[in-house]
Design a protein around this motif. Structure first.
Motif, PDB file in Angstrom:
ATOM      1  N   TYR A   1       3.060  -2.330   3.918  1.00  0.00           N
ATOM      2  CA  TYR A   1       3.270  -0.991   4.488  1.00  0.00           C
ATOM      3  C   TYR A   1       3.566  -0.017   3.359  1.00  0.00           C
ATOM      4  O   TYR A   1       4.501  -0.213   2.593  1.00  0.00           O
ATOM      5  CB  TYR A   1       4.452  -1.047   5.464  1.00  0.00           C
ATOM      6  CG  TYR A   1       4.963   0.290   5.912  1.00  0.00           C
ATOM      7  CD1 TYR A   1       4.178   1.133   6.685  1.00  0.00           C
ATOM      8  CD2 TYR A   1       6.250   0.719   5.570  1.00  0.00           C
ATOM      9  CE1 TYR A   1       4.654   2.365   7.111  1.00  0.00           C
ATOM     10  CE2 TYR A   1       6.730   1.947   6.000  1.00  0.00           C
ATOM     11  CZ  TYR A   1       5.931   2.761   6.763  1.00  0.00           C
ATOM     12  OH  TYR A   1       6.408   3.981   7.182  1.00  0.00           O
ATOM     13  N   ARG A   2       2.732   0.991   3.245  1.00  0.00           N
ATOM     14  CA  ARG A   2       2.976   2.000   2.205  1.00  0.00           C
ATOM     15  C   ARG A   2       3.321   3.320   2.869  1.00  0.00           C
ATOM     16  O   ARG A   2       2.611   3.770   3.763  1.00  0.00           O
ATOM     17  CB  ARG A   2       1.722   2.195   1.338  1.00  0.00           C
ATOM     18  CG  ARG A   2       1.445   0.996   0.459  1.00  0.00           C
ATOM     19  CD  ARG A   2       0.160   1.184  -0.326  1.00  0.00           C
ATOM     20  NE  ARG A   2      -0.311  -0.104  -0.800  1.00  0.00           N
ATOM     21  CZ  ARG A   2       0.094  -0.683  -1.925  1.00  0.00           C
ATOM     22  NH1 ARG A   2       0.961  -0.082  -2.696  1.00  0.00           N
ATOM     23  NH2 ARG A   2      -0.369  -1.870  -2.275  1.00  0.00           N
ATOM     24  N   GLN A   3       4.418   3.929   2.418  1.00  0.00           N
ATOM     25  CA  GLN A   3       4.793   5.247   2.942  1.00  0.00           C
ATOM     26  C   GLN A   3       3.702   6.224   2.498  1.00  0.00           C
ATOM     27  O   GLN A   3       3.231   6.138   1.369  1.00  0.00           O
ATOM     28  CB  GLN A   3       6.100   5.728   2.309  1.00  0.00           C
ATOM     29  CG  GLN A   3       7.224   4.748   2.434  1.00  0.00           C
ATOM     30  CD  GLN A   3       8.058   5.006   3.673  1.00  0.00           C
ATOM     31  OE1 GLN A   3       7.661   5.811   4.527  1.00  0.00           O
ATOM     32  NE2 GLN A   3       9.170   4.327   3.780  1.00  0.00           N
ATOM     33  N   PRO A   4       3.310   7.140   3.393  1.00  0.00           N
ATOM     34  CA  PRO A   4       2.302   8.111   2.966  1.00  0.00           C
ATOM     35  C   PRO A   4       2.817   8.940   1.792  1.00  0.00           C
ATOM     36  O   PRO A   4       3.971   9.356   1.797  1.00  0.00           O
ATOM     37  CB  PRO A   4       2.096   9.000   4.189  1.00  0.00           C
ATOM     38  CG  PRO A   4       3.219   8.710   5.104  1.00  0.00           C
ATOM     39  CD  PRO A   4       3.766   7.361   4.762  1.00  0.00           C
ATOM     40  N   VAL A   5       1.974   9.137   0.790  1.00  0.00           N
ATOM     41  CA  VAL A   5       2.398   9.954  -0.355  1.00  0.00           C
ATOM     42  C   VAL A   5       1.612  11.256  -0.377  1.00  0.00           C
ATOM     43  O   VAL A   5       0.431  11.283  -0.062  1.00  0.00           O
ATOM     44  CB  VAL A   5       2.136   9.235  -1.707  1.00  0.00           C
ATOM     45  CG1 VAL A   5       3.278   8.349  -2.095  1.00  0.00           C
ATOM     46  CG2 VAL A   5       0.826   8.482  -1.684  1.00  0.00           C
ATOM     47  N   VAL A   6       2.283  12.317  -0.738  1.00  0.00           N
ATOM     48  CA  VAL A   6       1.574  13.577  -0.907  1.00  0.00           C
ATOM     49  C   VAL A   6       1.170  13.641  -2.367  1.00  0.00           C
ATOM     50  O   VAL A   6       2.010  13.625  -3.254  1.00  0.00           O
ATOM     51  CB  VAL A   6       2.486  14.769  -0.565  1.00  0.00           C
ATOM     52  CG1 VAL A   6       1.755  16.073  -0.813  1.00  0.00           C
ATOM     53  CG2 VAL A   6       2.934  14.668   0.874  1.00  0.00           C
ATOM     54  N   HIS A   7      -0.151  13.630  -2.610  1.00  0.00           N
ATOM     55  CA  HIS A   7      -0.604  13.644  -3.998  1.00  0.00           C
ATOM     56  C   HIS A   7      -0.272  14.979  -4.637  1.00  0.00           C
ATOM     57  O   HIS A   7      -0.390  16.023  -4.017  1.00  0.00           O
ATOM     58  CB  HIS A   7      -2.106  13.341  -4.058  1.00  0.00           C
ATOM     59  CG  HIS A   7      -2.390  11.976  -3.510  1.00  0.00           C
ATOM     60  ND1 HIS A   7      -2.007  10.837  -4.155  1.00  0.00           N
ATOM     61  CD2 HIS A   7      -2.917  11.586  -2.329  1.00  0.00           C
ATOM     62  CE1 HIS A   7      -2.336   9.785  -3.423  1.00  0.00           C
ATOM     63  NE2 HIS A   7      -2.882  10.210  -2.304  1.00  0.00           N
ATOM     64  N   GLU A   8       0.193  14.878  -5.851  1.00  0.00           N
ATOM     65  CA  GLU A   8       0.704  16.080  -6.504  1.00  0.00           C
ATOM     66  C   GLU A   8      -0.386  17.009  -7.043  1.00  0.00           C
ATOM     67  O   GLU A   8      -0.306  17.486  -8.155  1.00  0.00           O
ATOM     68  CB  GLU A   8       1.672  15.683  -7.619  1.00  0.00           C
ATOM     69  CG  GLU A   8       3.087  15.401  -7.114  1.00  0.00           C
ATOM     70  CD  GLU A   8       3.658  16.526  -6.244  1.00  0.00           C
ATOM     71  OE1 GLU A   8       3.663  17.675  -6.718  1.00  0.00           O
ATOM     72  OE2 GLU A   8       4.054  16.252  -5.103  1.00  0.00           O
ATOM     73  N   VAL A   9      -1.430  17.250  -6.237  1.00  0.00           N
ATOM     74  CA  VAL A   9      -2.422  18.234  -6.656  1.00  0.00           C
ATOM     75  C   VAL A   9      -1.834  19.586  -6.285  1.00  0.00           C
ATOM     76  O   VAL A   9      -1.467  19.821  -5.133  1.00  0.00           O
ATOM     77  CB  VAL A   9      -3.755  18.031  -5.898  1.00  0.00           C
ATOM     78  CG1 VAL A   9      -4.792  19.031  -6.371  1.00  0.00           C
ATOM     79  CG2 VAL A   9      -4.231  16.614  -6.072  1.00  0.00           C
ATOM     80  N   LYS A  10      -1.668  20.449  -7.267  1.00  0.00           N
ATOM     81  CA  LYS A  10      -0.932  21.693  -7.003  1.00  0.00           C
ATOM     82  C   LYS A  10      -1.800  22.737  -6.293  1.00  0.00           C
ATOM     83  O   LYS A  10      -1.331  23.486  -5.457  1.00  0.00           O
ATOM     84  CB  LYS A  10      -0.404  22.277  -8.310  1.00  0.00           C
ATOM     85  CG  LYS A  10       0.620  21.381  -8.999  1.00  0.00           C
ATOM     86  CD  LYS A  10       1.995  22.017  -8.895  1.00  0.00           C
ATOM     87  CE  LYS A  10       3.142  21.206  -9.435  1.00  0.00           C
ATOM     88  NZ  LYS A  10       3.089  19.787  -9.431  1.00  0.00           N
TER      89      LYS A  10
END
Ligand code: PEP
Ligand code: MG
Length: 584
Positions: A23-32
């Protein structure tokens, strides 16, 4: 390859063999930012995620109609209406187009602002909508980041759950039917995630470094919750060894079972109260079956977690009443209901707990309750009303000194006056106690003992505050040890202070259920040991084999020990000498 072993901290015993579910927590990719050329495509990607989210909620409502209650269906419908709200989805699209930010970030920003709007509304019903907004936002981010199939509620076959970390509320929502055990990279022995796993009887290993680099969904996994081990893709020989170990566990359980039916009595006839820690009324049957003679701790915060608003007085009353009824006034057993201990590593979205740098040293437990007075009064009235139906005791958590105790007792008096005015019955003599889990309270035990009917020592926090070791941090878990002489010295002092004032002293922290610690705690003079229900039969077995005098000699003999290891060695020697360890 295969048969790879990863070591962690065993926090809930039991061996399980099953396929892994990573199970992976959703990550917000750091594309600005995105370029202006991509805005149309990004907006389309977002709109398609909205469509999928609405479809997913509709499917869930249709699929689970018979399994969910009205309230749960209401929550899902709430999410659906947020996704259709003209102020939500269009605002996200506007940000993507005007500010040129990726969809995930736009969702996060608007969701937080939208949720805060609801949170600040005076109407309690509207306030509750903030949690619906956050749920809808989470769902959108999951879909956008391609993690939608990877939610805890999507587990519908028997697995061992593998994750970076699990929150306390993730844990209490696990479906025991499918989640046979779990392993995480983060976590400590007495973090609430671990405590809840133990009380739910789910074997667990935490603090396994780089676990996610080694395990993939579908790999066969052996989880050994006692020794803190995960074996990935085991070979036939290893599988055979662990299957035999599982059989041995079952045989030992059968031997211990007969102790669950007996009272906790030492070999010399002295009585000890062996009690259970519970989180909700539904745990009561299991704890009585395991042989609990009392409930030494009801962690009421479990009723407050994984909800979108605080439970009402009526909802709480029903819960506490069901516990009270298991301990009728005609009997000797009782249940300690601890007032809300939220904050620290237990968060809710609706109690306005700010993000803090040191949550365990911050706005938590009695501090929060003395600040949010209505919340506290509601709970106190619910407990008092339930006390008319059986033997209940009230306990305040995280008391650090005399003033705080006086303030809490004043609130209890206020709750009693309100019930008196309304002509509602309660037990006017309901015993009042405190958790001794902050070193200042332990040091002030002589003063505090004059003000309460009982103490219960909470070693989970007492250790972290005495030794300055975060209970949830796996990196420093080697320092976290209740056999530390400083901790033992505080326990000795608290027990003596309680007895000198003729009040009872129990323990409800994790140390109370440790087979190695039980003779020592008996020798230090504890009257009650409260633990995860599954540990009760073994505790009674151990007590039946020791006598008071020997335990006192053990407790006196460690007074000169200078290290945790020295105390542990004496406790191990004692256990061996008295044949207490079933494995030996
Ligand atoms: C403790 O601190 O020992 C305790 C029993 O309370 P909790 O684990 O809920 O903080
Ligand atoms: Mg505590």
């Amino acid at each position: 390859m295969g048969n790879e072993s990863c070591k962690g901290i065993g926090v809930s015993e039991g061996i399980r063999i099953a396929k892994a579910f990573v199970y992976r927590q959703p990550v917000v990719h750091e594309v600005k930012s995105i370029s202006a050329d991509c805005a149309d495509a990004e907006a389309a990607r977002f709109q398609s995620a909205v469509k999928n989210a609405v479809q997913a909620v509709e499917d869930l409502i249709a699929r689970s109609a018979n399994m969910l209650d009205e309230k749960q269906i209401g929550i899902l419908k709430g999410q659906k209406s947020i996704l259709a709200d003209p102020a939500y989805v269009p605002e996200i699209e506007k940000r993507i187009r005007k500010q040129l930010i990726p969809a995930e970030q736009a969702v996060k920003q608007v969701t937080e602002q939208f949720a805060a709007l609801f949170e600040n509304m005076p109407n309690p019903y509207m306030k509750e909508r903030a949690a619906d907004v956050r749920d809808a936002g989470r769902r959108l981010v999951q879909i956008l980041s391609g993690e939608a199939g990877n939610t805890l509620s999507s587990i519908h076959e028997k697995v061992i759950l593998v994750a970076d970390d699990l929150s306390a509320s993730d844990t209490i929502q696990l479906d025991r039917q499918y989640v046979l055990g779990f392993a995480t990279e983060k976590g400590g022995k007495t973090a609430h995630t671990s405590i809840f796993a133990k009380s739910m009887g789910i074997p667990a290993v935490v603090g396994v470094t780089d676990l996610l680099d080694h395990v993939h969904s579908g790999d066969t996994l052996i989880l050994d919750g006692e020794n803190g081990e995960c074996i990935i893709s085991p070979d036939e020989k290893t599988l055979k060894i662990y299957r035999e170990k599982m059989e041995k566990e079952n045989r030992q359980r059968a031997i211990l079972e007969k102790f669950s039916k007996q009272k906790a009595v030492l070999a010399d006839g002295k009585r000890m109260i062996v009690a259970a820690n519970i989180g909700a009324a539904k745990d009561t049957d299991f704890c009585l079956n395991q042989g609990a003679e009392a409930v030494g701790l009801m962690r009421t915060e479990q009723i407050f977690l994984s909800r979108t608003s605080a439970p009402t007085e009526e909802e709480q009353f029903k819960e506490y009443k069901a516990v009270a009824e298991a301990f009728p006034s005609s009997g000797t057993g009782s249940a300690i209901i601890r007032t809300l201990d939220i904050g620290g590593d237990k968060e809710t979205s609706y109690l306005s707990i700010p993000k803090e740098k040191n949550p365990f040293l911050g706005y938590r437990a009695i501090r929060l309750c003395l600040d949010q007075k209505e919340l506290f009064l509601t709970q106190l009235k619910a407990i008092l009303r339930a006390s008319a139906f059986g033997n209940l005791r009230i306990m305040f958590p995280m008391i650090s000194g005399h003033e705080e105790l006086t303030a809490a007792k004043n609130m209890l008096q206020e709750a009693k006056s309100q019930l008196d005015k309304a002509g509602i019955a309660y037990d006017a003599k309901i015993p009042v106690g405190i958790m001794v889990e902050i070193p200042s309270a332990a040091l002030m035990a002589r003063t505090l003992a004059k003000e309460v009917d009982f103490f219960s020592i909470g070693t989970n926090d007492l250790v972290q505050y005495t030794l300055a070791v975060d209970r949830g941090n796996e990196k420093i878990s080697y320092l976290y040890d209740y056999f530390n002489p400083a901790v033992i010295s505080l326990i000795r002092h608290v027990a003596q202070a309680a007895h000198d004032s003729h009040i009872s002293v129990g323990m409800c922290g994790g140390m109370a259920g440790d087979p190695l610690a039980i003779p020592l705690l008996t020798g230090l003079g504890l009257d009650e040991l409260s633990m995860a229900a599954g540990a009760i039969p073994q505790a009674k077995y151990i007590l039946s084999k020791v006598n008071t005098a020997d335990c006192r000699v053990l407790a006196d003999s460690i007074a000169d020990c200078t290290t945790p290891q020295a105390i542990r060695i004496r406790a191990q020697a004692f256990a061996k000498e008295h044949g207490l360890l079933m494995d030996s």
